[in-house]
Design a protein around this motif. Structure first.
Motif, PDB file in Angstrom:
ATOM      1  N   ASN A  21      -3.366   2.583 -15.985  1.00 34.45           N
ATOM      2  CA  ASN A  21      -3.191   3.890 -16.624  1.00 34.45           C
ATOM      3  C   ASN A  21      -2.788   5.009 -15.682  1.00 34.45           C
ATOM      4  OD1 ASN A  21      -3.969   3.017 -19.318  1.00 34.45           O
ATOM      5  ND2 ASN A  21      -6.046   2.795 -18.478  1.00 34.45           N
ATOM      6  N   SER A  22      -2.626   4.673 -14.413  1.00 37.08           N
ATOM      7  CA  SER A  22      -2.259   5.714 -13.441  1.00 37.08           C
ATOM      8  C   SER A  22      -1.526   5.085 -12.267  1.00 37.08           C
ATOM      9  CB  SER A  22      -3.518   6.431 -12.945  1.00 37.08           C
ATOM     10  OG  SER A  22      -3.190   7.370 -11.945  1.00 37.08           O
ATOM     11  N   VAL A  23      -0.408   5.694 -11.878  1.00 40.27           N
ATOM     12  CA  VAL A  23       0.323   5.198 -10.715  1.00 40.27           C
ATOM     13  C   VAL A  23       0.629   6.355  -9.773  1.00 40.27           C
ATOM     14  CG1 VAL A  23       1.354   3.213 -11.859  1.00 40.27           C
ATOM     15  CG2 VAL A  23       2.529   5.388 -11.937  1.00 40.27           C
ATOM     16  N   LYS A  24       0.453   6.086  -8.506  1.00 38.71           N
ATOM     17  CA  LYS A  24       0.851   7.029  -7.454  1.00 38.71           C
ATOM     18  C   LYS A  24       1.874   6.287  -6.611  1.00 38.71           C
ATOM     19  CE  LYS A  24      -1.100  10.492  -4.345  1.00 38.71           C
ATOM     20  NZ  LYS A  24      -2.346  11.031  -3.735  1.00 38.71           N
ATOM     21  N   LEU A  25       3.127   6.655  -6.810  1.00 41.86           N
ATOM     22  CA  LEU A  25       4.225   5.895  -6.233  1.00 41.86           C
ATOM     23  C   LEU A  25       4.765   6.523  -4.957  1.00 41.86           C
ATOM     24  CD1 LEU A  25       6.219   5.195  -9.525  1.00 41.86           C
ATOM     25  CD2 LEU A  25       4.640   3.649  -8.359  1.00 41.86           C
ATOM     26  N   SER A  26       5.470   5.712  -4.196  1.00 41.47           N
ATOM     27  CA  SER A  26       6.208   6.215  -3.036  1.00 41.47           C
ATOM     28  C   SER A  26       7.173   7.315  -3.483  1.00 41.47           C
ATOM     29  CB  SER A  26       6.992   5.075  -2.393  1.00 41.47           C
ATOM     30  OG  SER A  26       7.999   5.567  -1.530  1.00 41.47           O
ATOM     31  N   SER A  27       7.389   8.288  -2.629  1.00 42.96           N
ATOM     32  CA  SER A  27       8.330   9.362  -2.938  1.00 42.96           C
ATOM     33  C   SER A  27       9.745   8.846  -3.169  1.00 42.96           C
ATOM     34  CB  SER A  27       8.340  10.396  -1.804  1.00 42.96           C
ATOM     35  OG  SER A  27       7.123  11.097  -1.762  1.00 42.96           O
ATOM     36  N   ILE A  28      10.025   7.642  -2.710  1.00 45.06           N
ATOM     37  CA  ILE A  28      11.344   7.040  -2.950  1.00 45.06           C
ATOM     38  C   ILE A  28      11.638   6.985  -4.445  1.00 45.06           C
ATOM     39  CG2 ILE A  28      12.632   4.851  -2.822  1.00 45.06           C
ATOM     40  CD1 ILE A  28      11.288   4.409  -0.082  1.00 45.06           C
ATOM     41  N   PHE A  29      10.617   6.692  -5.231  1.00 40.87           N
ATOM     42  CA  PHE A  29      10.797   6.623  -6.681  1.00 40.87           C
ATOM     43  C   PHE A  29      11.039   7.997  -7.294  1.00 40.87           C
ATOM     44  CE2 PHE A  29       8.462   2.607  -5.989  1.00 40.87           C
ATOM     45  CZ  PHE A  29       9.318   1.742  -6.664  1.00 40.87           C
ATOM     46  N   LEU A  65      11.077   4.793 -15.607  1.00 41.72           N
ATOM     47  CA  LEU A  65      10.649   4.438 -14.256  1.00 41.72           C
ATOM     48  C   LEU A  65       9.556   3.378 -14.313  1.00 41.72           C
ATOM     49  CD1 LEU A  65      10.701   4.875 -11.205  1.00 41.72           C
ATOM     50  CD2 LEU A  65       9.157   6.817 -11.516  1.00 41.72           C
ATOM     51  N   ILE A  66       8.621   3.531 -15.249  1.00 41.63           N
ATOM     52  CA  ILE A  66       7.546   2.547 -15.390  1.00 41.63           C
ATOM     53  C   ILE A  66       8.112   1.189 -15.788  1.00 41.63           C
ATOM     54  CG2 ILE A  66       5.568   1.894 -16.837  1.00 41.63           C
ATOM     55  CD1 ILE A  66       4.651   4.787 -16.721  1.00 41.63           C
ATOM     56  N   ASP A  67       9.130   1.180 -16.637  1.00 40.43           N
ATOM     57  CA  ASP A  67       9.783  -0.088 -17.010  1.00 40.43           C
ATOM     58  C   ASP A  67      10.296  -0.795 -15.763  1.00 40.43           C
ATOM     59  OD1 ASP A  67       9.359   0.261 -19.728  1.00 40.43           O
ATOM     60  OD2 ASP A  67      11.302   1.235 -20.052  1.00 40.43           O
ATOM     61  N   SER A 122       5.694  -5.249 -10.511  1.00 39.87           N
ATOM     62  CA  SER A 122       4.282  -4.980 -10.250  1.00 39.87           C
ATOM     63  C   SER A 122       3.384  -6.123 -10.701  1.00 39.87           C
ATOM     64  CB  SER A 122       3.861  -3.691 -10.963  1.00 39.87           C
ATOM     65  OG  SER A 122       2.477  -3.461 -10.789  1.00 39.87           O
ATOM     66  N   GLU A 123       2.400  -6.457  -9.857  1.00 41.86           N
ATOM     67  CA  GLU A 123       1.421  -7.474 -10.219  1.00 41.86           C
ATOM     68  C   GLU A 123       0.418  -6.934 -11.234  1.00 41.86           C
ATOM     69  OE1 GLU A 123      -0.193  -8.523  -6.454  1.00 41.86           O
ATOM     70  OE2 GLU A 123       1.621  -9.598  -5.776  1.00 41.86           O
ATOM     71  N   THR A 124       0.323  -5.608 -11.332  1.00 43.25           N
ATOM     72  CA  THR A 124      -0.526  -4.960 -12.331  1.00 43.25           C
ATOM     73  C   THR A 124       0.370  -4.370 -13.414  1.00 43.25           C
ATOM     74  OG1 THR A 124      -2.199  -4.389 -10.678  1.00 43.25           O
ATOM     75  CG2 THR A 124      -2.226  -3.134 -12.747  1.00 43.25           C
ATOM     76  N   ARG A 125       0.154  -4.749 -14.640  1.00 40.61           N
ATOM     77  CA  ARG A 125       0.971  -4.238 -15.746  1.00 40.61           C
ATOM     78  C   ARG A 125       0.587  -2.795 -16.030  1.00 40.61           C
ATOM     79  NH1 ARG A 125       5.814  -5.540 -18.007  1.00 40.61           N
ATOM     80  NH2 ARG A 125       5.991  -4.538 -20.048  1.00 40.61           N
ATOM     81  N   ILE A 126       1.566  -1.904 -15.988  1.00 35.71           N
ATOM     82  CA  ILE A 126       1.328  -0.470 -16.184  1.00 35.71           C
ATOM     83  C   ILE A 126       1.596  -0.114 -17.638  1.00 35.71           C
ATOM     84  CG2 ILE A 126       1.918   1.844 -15.371  1.00 35.71           C
ATOM     85  CD1 ILE A 126       3.287   0.392 -12.944  1.00 35.71           C
ATOM     86  N   ASN A 127       0.688   0.631 -18.247  1.00 37.04           N
ATOM     87  CA  ASN A 127       0.886   1.079 -19.616  1.00 37.04           C
ATOM     88  C   ASN A 127       1.998   2.117 -19.677  1.00 37.04           C
ATOM     89  OD1 ASN A 127      -1.194  -0.552 -20.590  1.00 37.04           O
ATOM     90  ND2 ASN A 127      -2.748   1.008 -20.186  1.00 37.04           N
ATOM     91  N   SER A 128       2.731   2.131 -20.766  1.00 35.04           N
ATOM     92  CA  SER A 128       3.888   3.031 -20.889  1.00 35.04           C
ATOM     93  C   SER A 128       3.506   4.504 -20.789  1.00 35.04           C
ATOM     94  CB  SER A 128       4.616   2.772 -22.215  1.00 35.04           C
ATOM     95  OG  SER A 128       3.744   2.987 -23.310  1.00 35.04           O
ATOM     96  N   GLY A 129       2.288   4.844 -21.180  1.00 28.60           N
ATOM     97  CA  GLY A 129       1.855   6.240 -21.132  1.00 28.60           C
ATOM     98  C   GLY A 129       1.079   6.602 -19.881  1.00 28.60           C
ATOM     99  N   ASP A 162       0.816  -1.218   0.000  1.00 25.24           N
ATOM    100  CA  ASP A 162       0.000   0.000   0.000  1.00 25.24           C
ATOM    101  C   ASP A 162       0.851   1.271   0.000  1.00 25.24           C
ATOM    102  OD1 ASP A 162       1.027  -0.007   2.562  1.00 25.24           O
ATOM    103  OD2 ASP A 162      -0.911  -0.135   3.587  1.00 25.24           O
ATOM    104  N   LYS A 163       2.173   1.127  -0.099  1.00 24.97           N
ATOM    105  CA  LYS A 163       3.042   2.301  -0.233  1.00 24.97           C
ATOM    106  C   LYS A 163       2.933   2.889  -1.641  1.00 24.97           C
ATOM    107  CE  LYS A 163       4.488   1.392   3.899  1.00 24.97           C
ATOM    108  NZ  LYS A 163       5.803   0.858   4.228  1.00 24.97           N
ATOM    109  N   ASN A 164       2.283   2.133  -2.540  1.00 24.68           N
ATOM    110  CA  ASN A 164       2.062   2.576  -3.915  1.00 24.68           C
ATOM    111  C   ASN A 164       0.617   2.298  -4.305  1.00 24.68           C
ATOM    112  OD1 ASN A 164       5.062   3.009  -4.714  1.00 24.68           O
ATOM    113  ND2 ASN A 164       5.031   0.897  -3.967  1.00 24.68           N
ATOM    114  N   GLU A 165       0.095   3.083  -5.238  1.00 31.54           N
ATOM    115  CA  GLU A 165      -1.239   2.847  -5.796  1.00 31.54           C
ATOM    116  C   GLU A 165      -1.070   2.679  -7.297  1.00 31.54           C
ATOM    117  OE1 GLU A 165      -3.768   6.080  -4.639  1.00 31.54           O
ATOM    118  OE2 GLU A 165      -3.149   5.968  -2.532  1.00 31.54           O
ATOM    119  N   ILE A 166      -1.265   1.445  -7.773  1.00 35.41           N
ATOM    120  CA  ILE A 166      -0.933   1.114  -9.163  1.00 35.41           C
ATOM    121  C   ILE A 166      -2.146   0.599  -9.920  1.00 35.41           C
ATOM    122  CG2 ILE A 166       0.479  -0.370 -10.640  1.00 35.41           C
ATOM    123  CD1 ILE A 166       2.599  -0.393  -8.456  1.00 35.41           C
ATOM    124  N   THR A 167      -2.444   1.255 -11.047  1.00 36.03           N
ATOM    125  CA  THR A 167      -3.427   0.761 -11.998  1.00 36.03           C
ATOM    126  C   THR A 167      -2.777   0.783 -13.376  1.00 36.03           C
ATOM    127  OG1 THR A 167      -4.370   2.947 -12.491  1.00 36.03           O
ATOM    128  CG2 THR A 167      -5.316   1.733 -10.624  1.00 36.03           C
TER     129      THR A 167
END
Length: 263
Positions: A211-219, A232-234, A240-247, A204-209
């Motif tokens: 088409n949208s990611v809200k990452l920890s400030s560490i990133f 970064l998305i790569d 990630s268990e959820t595949r994030i789109n490049s855009g 829960d330190k990250n919110e990943i979908t």
């Protein structure tokens, strides 16, 4: 004249805010001559495990929950054992003859054990940020060298070109990657780094979908470290268990600096 003074004040305030936000990612830029081999080039020939981290392993299993929350009162009761371990670590002088895995395990344990030591020396405290110069004060001893926590992170571990260290070292705060309740060891550090990175990315330190990611400030703070071989998305997509789109849109979560204390 008043406009000039006001503009100067705004400029200085902005610089101070920037410096404060980036303190943890820039503190201690001095390796003090400690070996920092590039682990991306592969492990060195000597893979023999040199150090026994058993005392630290026992303390972590006893005082750190699986959630990563820490029983600092329990650690205080075991102060003698922690001091014994810190003394052992500080008596060592890492060399280029140590394997990369041995060096990684040593520096990660050194950082985490001395962070616990710092908290205990200032306990009770609500946050590591309430302690004077927690990342720039040179209180960690390695042989005859004194180095800061920031020095270990930024001028030793980060120079080893292993971004997974960001999920192994713990800064005693809620938003930090959890303190693993086992010691890092040369024979297991690869598996341990892989495990803590995957767990952190999917926590829960990250919110990943998609088409949208809200990452920890560490990133955000260490963005450069995660973009050595792509975006970064790569990097996040490797774990990630959820595949994030490049855009996908990328933003960052506010960091919670409250102490990671078990209640």
């Amino acid at each position: 004249m008043k406009k000039l003074i006001l503009s100067f004040i705004i400029l200085i305030s902005g610089v101070c805010m920037f410096a404060s936000c980036n303190l943890i990612s820039s503190a201690g830029l001095n390796s003090k001559g400690l070996p920092t081999p590039d682990v991306s080039e592969g492990s060195s020939a000597n893979a023999e495990q040199i150090l026994d981290h058993g005392t630290w392993d026992n303390l972590l299993k006893k005082h750190v929950r699986k959630s990563g929350m820490v029983d600092y009162k329990g650690f205080k009761n075991d102060r003698a054992k922690l001091d014994e371990y810190l003394k052992m670590l500080s008596s060592q002088e890492p060399t280029e003859q140590w394997s990369n895995n041995e060096l990684l395990a040593y520096y990660i344990n050194l950082y985490n054990a001395y962070t616990v030591d710092l908290i205990l020396n200032n306990y009770p405290t609500k946050s590591i940020k309430d302690i004077d110069s927690p990342w720039t004060k040179e209180f960690v001893k390695v042989g005859d060298t004194e180095i800061s926590l920031g020095g270990i992170e930024n001028s030793v571990l980060r120079k080893m070109n292993e971004p997974r260290i960001h999920f192994a070292i713990n800064c005693a705060s809620i938003s930090c990657p959890k303190l693993l309740n086992e010691a890092y060891t040369a024979d297991k550090v690869e598996e341990q780094l892989e495990r803590v990175t995957r767990e952190f990315v999917n926590s829960d330190k990250n919110e990943i979908t998609e088409n949208s990611v809200k990452l920890s400030s560490i990133f955000d703070w260490y963005k450069k470290d995660f973009k050595e071989n792509g975006t970064l998305i790569d990097y996040v997509n490797q774990y990630s268990e959820t595949r994030i789109n490049s855009g996908a849109s990328v933003s960052y979560k506010e960091y919670d600096w409250n102490l990671n204390e078990a209640k």
